[in-house]
Design a protein around this motif. Sequence first.
Motif: not given
Length: 128
Positions: A58-68, A73-74, A80-81
């Motif tokens: 896979g690939e690793l990302y560093d995302v902003d929590l608000a974006h997540l 997530l929506p 999936l969870e």
Amino acid sequence: MARIFFNGQAMVGGPYHPSVADALIGPVTTAPGYRFFSIGDVCPGLHPDPAVDTAIEGELYDVDLAHLRDVILPGEPRELELGVIELADGSACLSMLLSRGELERGVHQEITEYGGWRAYLATLGRTA
């Protein structure tokens, strides 16, 4: 910011990659101990299983929590969870896992043998 492992449609070349492209760290694999399932050939899901010796690409990302919270997530299917996995280097990060009870339903095709979503899609004649 949160480190998250993507192994499906958000990876480079996938339809959801543009929303996370600027957060890409690079390619990685999980530590051994994961099974991999296709959710209707739309997206994949990981399932931790210490009885197996397989790692998933896979690939690793560093995302902003608000974006997540607000974007990523929506858009995830109910099958999936969000959970925590171990990467090959021993570090931990977030990832989408099969929701509790999904494995027991027995409706998702196991694709562990392919080692990653792209390899599985290639067997279907698809790239994304």
